[in-house]
Design a protein around this motif. Sequence first.
Motif, mmCIF file in Angstrom:
data_model
loop_
_atom_site.group_PDB
_atom_site.id
_atom_site.type_symbol
_atom_site.label_atom_id
_atom_site.label_comp_id
_atom_site.label_asym_id
_atom_site.label_seq_id
_atom_site.Cartn_x
_atom_site.Cartn_y
_atom_site.Cartn_z
ATOM 1 N N LEU A 96 20.360 -63.814 24.836
ATOM 2 C CA LEU A 96 19.310 -64.453 25.625
ATOM 3 C C LEU A 96 19.603 -65.924 25.921
ATOM 4 O O LEU A 96 18.808 -66.590 26.590
ATOM 5 C CB LEU A 96 17.977 -64.346 24.884
ATOM 6 N N SER A 97 20.736 -66.428 25.422
ATOM 7 C CA SER A 97 21.103 -67.842 25.576
ATOM 8 C C SER A 97 20.022 -68.771 25.036
ATOM 9 O O SER A 97 19.708 -69.814 25.626
ATOM 10 C CB SER A 97 21.388 -68.166 27.051
ATOM 11 N N ILE A 98 19.432 -68.375 23.908
ATOM 12 C CA ILE A 98 18.449 -69.222 23.223
ATOM 13 C C ILE A 98 19.185 -70.044 22.171
ATOM 14 O O ILE A 98 19.828 -69.476 21.279
ATOM 15 C CB ILE A 98 17.354 -68.375 22.560
ATOM 16 N N MET A 124 13.305 -57.995 17.084
ATOM 17 C CA MET A 124 14.134 -58.733 18.036
ATOM 18 C C MET A 124 14.053 -58.112 19.423
ATOM 19 O O MET A 124 14.178 -58.816 20.433
ATOM 20 C CB MET A 124 15.577 -58.784 17.541
ATOM 21 N N GLY A 125 13.815 -56.811 19.486
ATOM 22 C CA GLY A 125 13.577 -56.184 20.778
ATOM 23 C C GLY A 125 12.325 -56.728 21.444
ATOM 24 O O GLY A 125 12.283 -56.939 22.670
ATOM 25 N N VAL A 165 10.974 -62.888 26.164
ATOM 26 C CA VAL A 165 11.756 -63.927 26.835
ATOM 27 C C VAL A 165 12.072 -63.533 28.265
ATOM 28 O O VAL A 165 11.925 -64.340 29.202
ATOM 29 C CB VAL A 165 13.045 -64.205 26.036
ATOM 30 N N LEU A 166 12.519 -62.302 28.481
ATOM 31 C CA LEU A 166 12.874 -61.872 29.825
ATOM 32 C C LEU A 166 11.648 -61.864 30.741
ATOM 33 O O LEU A 166 11.725 -62.233 31.918
ATOM 34 C CB LEU A 166 13.494 -60.480 29.769
ATOM 35 N N LYS A 167 10.512 -61.476 30.198
ATOM 36 C CA LYS A 167 9.279 -61.460 30.991
ATOM 37 C C LYS A 167 8.889 -62.892 31.378
ATOM 38 O O LYS A 167 8.480 -63.151 32.523
ATOM 39 C CB LYS A 167 8.162 -60.804 30.177
#
Length: 439
Positions: free
Chosen positions: A352-354, A426-427, A433-435
């Motif tokens: 997620l590039s977090i 984590m899912g 995050v994507l939302k």
Amino acid sequence: MNSAFLSKKGTAAAQKPARVDMDLYFEAMKNRFHAQENPEGAFPMNVAENHLCWEMLKNRIQKVTREKNIPNWVASYGDPSGIPKFKEATANFLSKFLIKEKVNPESLAFSVGATSVIEMTAFLLGDPGDTAVIPAPSYPVYTGDIGVFPSIQRYDLQTHQKMEELNNGIPIHTDQLEQAKRDIEAAGSRFRMLILTSPDNPTGAIYSEQQLRQLADWCISHQIHLVVNEIYGLTPINHRHPEIKDDYPNPIQFVSFGKIMAEYHSPFLHFWYSFSKDFGISGFRVGLLHSLNEDLIKAYRNIGLSHSISNYTQWVLAEVLNDLEFLEQYFSSFQKALTESYLIVSRTLKDLSIPFNPSYGSLFTWMDLSEFLNEKSDLGEEELWLDIYQQTKILLTPTHGFGHQQKGLFRMVITSFDHSDLEIAMGRIKEYVLKKRNG
């Protein structure tokens, strides 16, 4: 609230919880996730508990209680700072597994958990109104541990501004301590204690041996007490694992502060430990102070009765600690399980590039979710924290209380669920995050 019912401290205690996330924690625990029985449940991942190898330890404890007769001394009073047999067993354990130097049992004093040890040490070393310096971010409840009864103030030392500054360890320098000393004295207080946690809570960073020696030299020269909390001392992440080794371009070797104490033999150097994290038995309430300051240990013994551990607990744990073969097996299993938990979390965050801090140890991942803040303030952070919980039922710990100036950083406890459940958590994080990014 009628203030006539309580003292000033009692009134303050009734109005202010020990930490900002406790009410939501109790709510989440009532709705805790279970793969079969409560698949839509909550993931309380804000309280530092380790459940990874409890079954293994529980079986060993049950073996003691099944096969051993309870000794008669268990039913009697004993040394408030610890029964001799327990001190000996713990000294041998520390010598072999953590400090790697011979520990004198008489240098140990025990209390009911780390909180009690911190409170007792602060009470005995500092006067009301004195100040303890703690590099930020750090454990929020230090504030209450040193403040409620000892009345010691907390000074959050800002050693860095951005997370990437932690890449080569915690950037603490003696010139920062000099400035802190000037600030504290200008405010009419005394810089009495420097408290470090290694591995660190929440960042997972560690202090190098060179840093510990420099800080010890500075504290001794200024007659300031240096206490290093190694409550996560046996929770190392395998940073040599092929999947994450590139995250540590200049790896730091963990060296216990107890080794330096043995060499310096100074009355200003002290060590804290508890069985709650490495062993995953926070409910047993066992913490300890290790110090070569004989007056401190004597004072601890003289007033420690109200903080003393039950003899039954000391007996059971002494039996476990004396089984060195079991301890070898336990820590080997636990450290592999801990690394796997860390890998599960780090994979998702990288996908997620977090940003997150590469951890050397502890039970946490320290991540940067500031891109989702509506505003960089305490309020903005609280709104994001609550939104994450409401949308995912995952409860993290926000920066507020850790004493750091940067907003949008969150701590995740990675050891409170098994690996399959952690994958599900984590899912949920990934979906959230994507939302958010897709609007």
